[in-house]
Design an enzyme around this catalytic site. Structure first.
Site, mmCIF file in Angstrom:
data_model
loop_
_atom_site.group_PDB
_atom_site.id
_atom_site.type_symbol
_atom_site.label_atom_id
_atom_site.label_comp_id
_atom_site.label_asym_id
_atom_site.label_seq_id
_atom_site.Cartn_x
_atom_site.Cartn_y
_atom_site.Cartn_z
ATOM 1 C CE1 TYR A 190 -3.946 -2.352 0.379
ATOM 2 C CE2 TYR A 190 -2.803 -3.283 2.170
ATOM 3 C CZ TYR A 190 -3.605 -3.242 1.120
ATOM 4 O OH TYR A 190 -4.620 -4.233 1.302
ATOM 5 C CG HIS A 210 -7.002 3.974 0.012
ATOM 6 N ND1 HIS A 210 -8.077 5.075 0.055
ATOM 7 C CD2 HIS A 210 -7.733 3.057 0.747
ATOM 8 C CE1 HIS A 210 -9.304 4.496 0.743
ATOM 9 N NE2 HIS A 210 -8.774 3.359 0.990
ATOM 10 C CE1 TYR A 269 -3.593 -3.615 6.210
ATOM 11 C CE2 TYR A 269 -4.389 -4.869 8.063
ATOM 12 C CZ TYR A 269 -3.485 -4.798 7.007
ATOM 13 O OH TYR A 269 -2.514 -5.381 6.913
ATOM 14 C CG ASN A 311 -12.461 -0.941 5.441
ATOM 15 O OD1 ASN A 311 -12.166 0.197 4.821
ATOM 16 N ND2 ASN A 311 -12.934 -1.820 4.811
ATOM 17 C CG ASP A 360 -8.082 8.387 -0.074
ATOM 18 O OD1 ASP A 360 -8.056 8.125 1.193
ATOM 19 O OD2 ASP A 360 -8.541 7.635 -1.102
ATOM 20 C CG ASN A 381 -15.173 1.708 3.320
ATOM 21 O OD1 ASN A 381 -16.228 2.150 3.138
ATOM 22 N ND2 ASN A 381 -14.637 1.050 2.271
#
Length: 191
Positions: free
Chosen positions: A15, A20, A64, A66, A91, A112
């Site tokens: 990532y 993101h 993470y 979420n 973002d 999210n």
């Protein structure tokens, strides 16, 4: 006075440097400019920066995207930071690349990370800095775009955008939300 500055992203090398994860990138740049070092702690990587008598807790959640609310809530409670002293950097697909927009509250906009923070905190009444990543992708490829790396033409503008984010953070802490919104909203970096 303490502030919690949260950059949203996902942990893991796959990532790193993705659209993101721009929240992580902003905090990395801010920490580097302040000679601060992140330390792995509960629910995230944390660094502390002193700024004219104020203490900034920089947080990159490791929960993470979420589940970002768990980290935000924990660090607010641990450091006794008021909601009005929280700034979340995120973002935003709805904003064109090069656009930064500071808001004092608002919906999650389908993000999210914000959705979970709103749920855990029970409010959307906190400051967020939305970093426009644009929406230049074909139908059905939103996830690939968001989790993709920056295009070459975007990369050349990133240093200036990261620097502008640093200026916004400093202004938010020293001058408050209202003045900072007036000073920075509506100015596009890539022009």
């Amino acid at each position: 006075m303490k502030y919690l500055i949260v950059g949203l992203g996902n942990i893991g090398p796959e990532y790193q440097d993705t659209r993101h994860n721009i929240g992580f990138s902003v905090l990395d740049a801010f920490a580097e400019a302040s000679n601060a070092v992140f330390e792995d702690m509960r629910y995230g990587a944390v660094a502390e920066v002193k700024l004219k008598g104020r203490s900034l807790v920089l947080l990159k959640p490791n929960t993470y995207m979420n589940l970002s609310g768990k980290a935000v809530s924990y660090w607010m409670q641990r450091e006794k930071i008021a909601l009005e002293n929280v700034l979340v950097i995120v973002d935003d697909l709805a904003l064109p690349f090069g656009t930064l927009r500071l808001r004092g509250q608002g919906s999650d906009g389908g993000h999210n990370g914000l959705k979970n923070i709103n749920l855990i905190l029970g409010t959307d009444n906190y400051a967020r800095l939305r970093f426009g990543i644009g929406n230049v992708f074909s139908k059905g490829y939103q996830i690939d775009y968001v989790l993709g790396t920056w295009h070459e033409d975007e990369q050349k503008h990133l240093p200036a955008m990261l620097h502008r984010c640093e200026e916004i953070i400093v202004s938010f802490v020293l001058q408050g939300l209202g003045k900072t919104m007036t000073m920075f909203n509506g100015k596009v970096i890539t022009e």
